[in-house]
Design an enzyme around this catalytic site. Structure first.
Site, PDB file in Angstrom:
ATOM      1  N   ILE A 102       0.857  -1.182   0.000  1.00 59.67           N
ATOM      2  CA  ILE A 102       0.000   0.000   0.000  1.00 59.67           C
ATOM      3  C   ILE A 102       0.895   1.234   0.000  1.00 59.67           C
ATOM      4  O   ILE A 102       1.529   1.559   1.007  1.00 59.67           O
ATOM      5  CB  ILE A 102      -0.942   0.000   1.220  1.00 59.67           C
ATOM      6  CG1 ILE A 102      -1.844  -1.242   1.183  1.00 59.67           C
ATOM      7  CG2 ILE A 102      -1.771   1.282   1.253  1.00 59.67           C
ATOM      8  CD1 ILE A 102      -2.750  -1.379   2.399  1.00 59.67           C
ATOM      9  N   ASP A 103       0.979   1.900  -1.154  1.00 50.23           N
ATOM     10  CA  ASP A 103       1.760   3.129  -1.293  1.00 50.23           C
ATOM     11  C   ASP A 103       0.840   4.308  -0.987  1.00 50.23           C
ATOM     12  O   ASP A 103      -0.178   4.488  -1.652  1.00 50.23           O
ATOM     13  CB  ASP A 103       2.309   3.266  -2.713  1.00 50.23           C
ATOM     14  CG  ASP A 103       3.183   2.091  -3.128  1.00 50.23           C
ATOM     15  OD1 ASP A 103       3.804   1.481  -2.241  1.00 50.23           O
ATOM     16  OD2 ASP A 103       3.240   1.788  -4.331  1.00 50.23           O
ATOM     17  N   PHE A 104       1.198   5.103  -0.010  1.00 54.50           N
ATOM     18  CA  PHE A 104       0.294   6.180   0.407  1.00 54.50           C
ATOM     19  C   PHE A 104       1.060   7.468   0.691  1.00 54.50           C
ATOM     20  O   PHE A 104       2.257   7.455   0.984  1.00 54.50           O
ATOM     21  CB  PHE A 104      -0.497   5.758   1.653  1.00 54.50           C
ATOM     22  CG  PHE A 104       0.367   5.564   2.877  1.00 54.50           C
ATOM     23  CD1 PHE A 104       0.538   6.589   3.801  1.00 54.50           C
ATOM     24  CD2 PHE A 104       1.012   4.357   3.109  1.00 54.50           C
ATOM     25  CE1 PHE A 104       1.340   6.419   4.925  1.00 54.50           C
ATOM     26  CE2 PHE A 104       1.824   4.176   4.235  1.00 54.50           C
ATOM     27  CZ  PHE A 104       1.977   5.214   5.147  1.00 54.50           C
TER      28      PHE A 104
END
Length: 254
Positions: free
Chosen positions: A129-131
């Site tokens: 999960i790139d956030f």
């Protein structure tokens, strides 16, 4: 209780080893195979390789490179980049890769993750999960295709959905802290930890071994990953592959 794994993360772009800052400003730093050999010698717990060009450009995985990396690697290896279906994931695992990492797939075609978990085992499926925090709302939002596409989805929501679809592990990757080496966002990560019911690994922000220790002590997670920390040395960021020796690593856990 098992001790957390200390995991170097290598970024690959068109076959070369690179480093980024906030998912941009790619800097070529060498040959990924050579880096793997050095981490073998230093007895790293595990290794993650992310092909950012495959992710960004929508290309298929570079199977030849993956096979060469897997043959060279003497530690558990995880690979992510360009994986879109069960066939690709199965082929990558057949090389000896232990886990495959998917990101965009969790939003664009999550049913494939369920198929992977069913046929390959959920322990082999990691959802990254790139956030980052958006300028307009100042809220955290998930980005896909190596940070180039907004989704409007919160990382908390995606985390829950990824687990429902069968992810056996979550890799949380902070775009804002990528390559800046100023420490992890512990308060935000604690929120993720409180809702994550599967093993969780964190990437993005480590600038020192003390940062790793703070993360381990505050979150009690299974994996601590870092990129810049293990490829740079000194304030001028000279390229020097490194990894804590046994004594320094033991000190992280107490």
């Amino acid at each position: 209780m098992l001790k957390p794994r200390i995991i170097p993360t290598l970024l690959v772009q068109h076959g070369g080893l690179v480093k980024t800052i906030k998912f941009s400003n790619q800097r070529y730093i060498g040959d990924p195979l050579n880096a793997v050999r050095i981490f073998n010698e230093k007895e790293a717990d595990e290794l993650t390789v992310l092909d950012i060009s495959a992710s960004r450009e929508g290309k298929a995985p570079d199977y030849r490179l993956i096979e060469r990396l897997a043959n060279e690697c003497r530690m558990p290896l995880s690979y992510g980049g360009g994986i879109k279906n069960l066939e690709q994931a199965s082929r990558i695992l057949s090389f000896g890769v232990e886990k495959i990492i998917v990101s965009s797939l969790a939003i664009e075609n999550p049913k494939v993750i369920s198929s992977m978990a069913t046929y390959l085992g959920n322990q082999s499926v990691v959802v990254a999960i790139d956030f980052k925090k958006t300028l307009l709302t100042r809220r955290y939002e998930v980005f896909i295709h190596n940070g180039t596409k907004k989704t409007g989805i919160s990382p908390e929501d995606l985390l829950k959905h990824a687990i429902e679809f069968g992810a056996g592990e979550i890799l949380l990757n902070s775009i804002d802290r990528d390559g800046v080496m100023e420490g992890y966002d512990l308060e935000m990560l604690k929120k993720f930890r409180s809702i994550c019911t599967v093993p969780m690994t964190v990437l993005g922000g480590a600038g020192s071994l003390q940062d790793l220790k703070s993360l381990i002590q505050n979150l009690g997670i299974v994996g601590v990953s870092a990129g810049s920390l293990f490829v740079y040395k000194g304030i001028h960021k000279a390229v020097l592959i490194n990894y804590p020796n046994r004594e320094d690593k033991e000190a992280l856990f107490y």
